[in-house]
Design an enzyme around this catalytic site. Structure first.
Site, PDB file in Angstrom:
ATOM      1  N   GLU A  49       0.864  -1.182   0.000  1.00 34.18           N
ATOM      2  CA  GLU A  49       0.000   0.000   0.000  1.00 34.18           C
ATOM      3  C   GLU A  49       0.900   1.232   0.000  1.00 34.18           C
ATOM      4  O   GLU A  49       1.529   1.552   1.007  1.00 34.18           O
ATOM      5  CB  GLU A  49      -0.910   0.018   1.240  1.00 34.18           C
ATOM      6  CG  GLU A  49      -1.767   1.277   1.317  1.00 34.18           C
ATOM      7  CD  GLU A  49      -2.536   1.419   2.638  1.00 34.18           C
ATOM      8  OE1 GLU A  49      -2.679   0.433   3.391  1.00 34.18           O
ATOM      9  OE2 GLU A  49      -2.996   2.552   2.912  1.00 34.18           O
ATOM     10  N   ARG A  53       0.486  10.050   1.165  1.00 29.73           N
ATOM     11  CA  ARG A  53       0.823  10.885   2.310  1.00 29.73           C
ATOM     12  C   ARG A  53       1.999  11.805   2.025  1.00 29.73           C
ATOM     13  O   ARG A  53       2.235  12.757   2.740  1.00 29.73           O
ATOM     14  CB  ARG A  53       1.182   9.946   3.454  1.00 29.73           C
ATOM     15  CG  ARG A  53       0.573  10.312   4.742  1.00 29.73           C
ATOM     16  CD  ARG A  53       0.672   9.130   5.655  1.00 29.73           C
ATOM     17  NE  ARG A  53      -0.476   8.271   5.496  1.00 29.73           N
ATOM     18  CZ  ARG A  53      -0.784   7.312   6.336  1.00 29.73           C
ATOM     19  NH1 ARG A  53      -0.012   7.073   7.379  1.00 29.73           N
ATOM     20  NH2 ARG A  53      -1.854   6.584   6.156  1.00 29.73           N
ATOM     21  N   THR A  77      -4.359   6.132   1.570  1.00 29.56           N
ATOM     22  CA  THR A  77      -4.636   7.517   1.970  1.00 29.56           C
ATOM     23  C   THR A  77      -5.256   8.309   0.810  1.00 29.56           C
ATOM     24  O   THR A  77      -4.933   9.467   0.583  1.00 29.56           O
ATOM     25  CB  THR A  77      -3.371   8.225   2.519  1.00 29.56           C
ATOM     26  OG1 THR A  77      -2.603   7.305   3.301  1.00 29.56           O
ATOM     27  CG2 THR A  77      -3.758   9.386   3.421  1.00 29.56           C
ATOM     28  N   LYS A 137     -11.213  -1.632   5.446  1.00 30.87           N
ATOM     29  CA  LYS A 137     -10.098  -1.340   6.332  1.00 30.87           C
ATOM     30  C   LYS A 137     -10.721  -0.895   7.659  1.00 30.87           C
ATOM     31  O   LYS A 137     -11.733  -0.182   7.653  1.00 30.87           O
ATOM     32  CB  LYS A 137      -9.270  -0.204   5.714  1.00 30.87           C
ATOM     33  CG  LYS A 137      -8.274   0.471   6.640  1.00 30.87           C
ATOM     34  CD  LYS A 137      -7.437   1.472   5.844  1.00 30.87           C
ATOM     35  CE  LYS A 137      -6.624   2.365   6.783  1.00 30.87           C
ATOM     36  NZ  LYS A 137      -5.312   2.708   6.217  1.00 30.87           N
TER      37      LYS A 137
END
Ligand code: 3PG
Length: 215
Positions: A49, A53, A77, A137
Site C-alpha cells: 500500500e 501521504r 490515503t 479497512k
C-alpha cells in the site's frame, strides 16, 4: 443505488488473501520506492500500500508497478475522487481510503480499480454495506476498539471481513489475524522511518520475513 460487482469483491478478496501483512508505505525520497518495495517482496510480502501521504506517492505507484510486476501495488490515503482518478491512471491495482464519503463509495462501485473503504464504526460500515462492500479497512484500529471491536462487528455482520491498521505492531498482528473476520493486517512498522532513511534494505527484508514468521 448502484451495487458493487462480484468482480470487485473477488479482486479485494484476492488482495487480502495474497498477504497477511500489508505495509503502509510513505515514500519520502523517490529513489527509495523501488529498493524498499523490492526488499519487502524479497521478505515475502507481495501486497504493497503506497500512500499519497507524501508528494512522491503517485509517481512511486507508477514506478513500482512497472518495476515489480509480481507484487500487488495499491494506493493508500486516498481521500477524494480526484485522487482516486489519479491513482487509477498511475496503475494502482486497488485503492484504500482512511474513511468513507458517499462520493468515494459511489466512485468505487464504478471504477475499474477496486476499493477497500476505511471505517471505524458500525454506522460507517453500514454506509459501505448498502453499496455492496463486504471488505473494509478498520482504521484507526487500536484506538477504535481493536480486537474487541472487530469481534463485535462479527455479530451483526458475519460475512464482512476486515484489514485493521493503525497502531498495530509486529507483536500484536497475530492477535488480529486470529479472528475469523480479519484477512490481513496493515501497518507502518514494516517500514520504520529510520531504517528507510539509512537505506538499509537488508533490514527491511529481515523485518518483513521476521514479522511473517511471528504470525
Ligand atoms: C494507516 O494509514 O493505515 C496507518 O497510518 C498505519 O498505522 P500505523 O502507522 O500505526 O501502523
Amino acid at each position: 443505488m448502484s451495487q458493487l460487482s462480484d468482480y470487485h469483491r473477488d479482486r479485494i478478496q484476492s488482495v487480502l488473501g495474497a498477504s497477511p501483512l500489508i505495509p503502509v508505505i510513505a515514500i519520502r525520497d523517490p529513489e527509495d520506492a523501488i529498493p524498499l518495495c523490492r526488499a519487502l517482496v524479497a521478505g515475502g510480502i507481495s501486497v504493497l500500500e503506497i500512500t499519497l501521504r507524501t508528494e512522491h506517492g503517485l509517481r512511486a505507484i507508477e514506478t513500482v508497478r512497472s518495476a515489480i510486476p509480481e507484487a500487488w501495488v495499491g494506493a493508500g490515503t486516498v481521500t477524494s475522487v480526484e485522487q482516486y482518478r489519479q491513482v487509477e491512471s498511475a496503475g494502482a491495482q486497488f485503492v484504500i481510503t482512511p474513511g468513507v464519503t458517499e462520493s468515494l463509495l459511489e466512485f468505487g462501485v464504478t471504477s475499474a480499480v477496486p476499493l477497500l473503504p476505511g471505517i471505524a464504526t458500525v454506522s460507517e460500515l453500514m454506509m459501505g454495506y448498502q453499496h455492496g462492500y463486504r471488505a473494509f479497512k478498520f482504521f484507526p484500529a487500536e484506538v477504535s476498539g481493536g480486537v474487541a471491536a472487530l469481534k463485535s462487528f462479527g455479530g451483526p455482520f458475519p460475512e464482512v471481513v476486515f484489514c485493521p491498521t493503525g497502531g498495530i505492531r509486529r507483536a500484536t498482528a497475530k492477535d488480529y489475524l486470529a479472528l475469523g473476520n480479519v484477512k490481513a493486517v496493515g501497518g507502518s512498522w514494516l517500514t520504520p522511518e529510520d531504517v528507510v532513511a539509512q537505506k538499509d534494505w537488508a533490514q527491511i527484508e529481515d523485518i518483513a520475513r521476521g514479522s511473517l514468521a511471528d504470525l
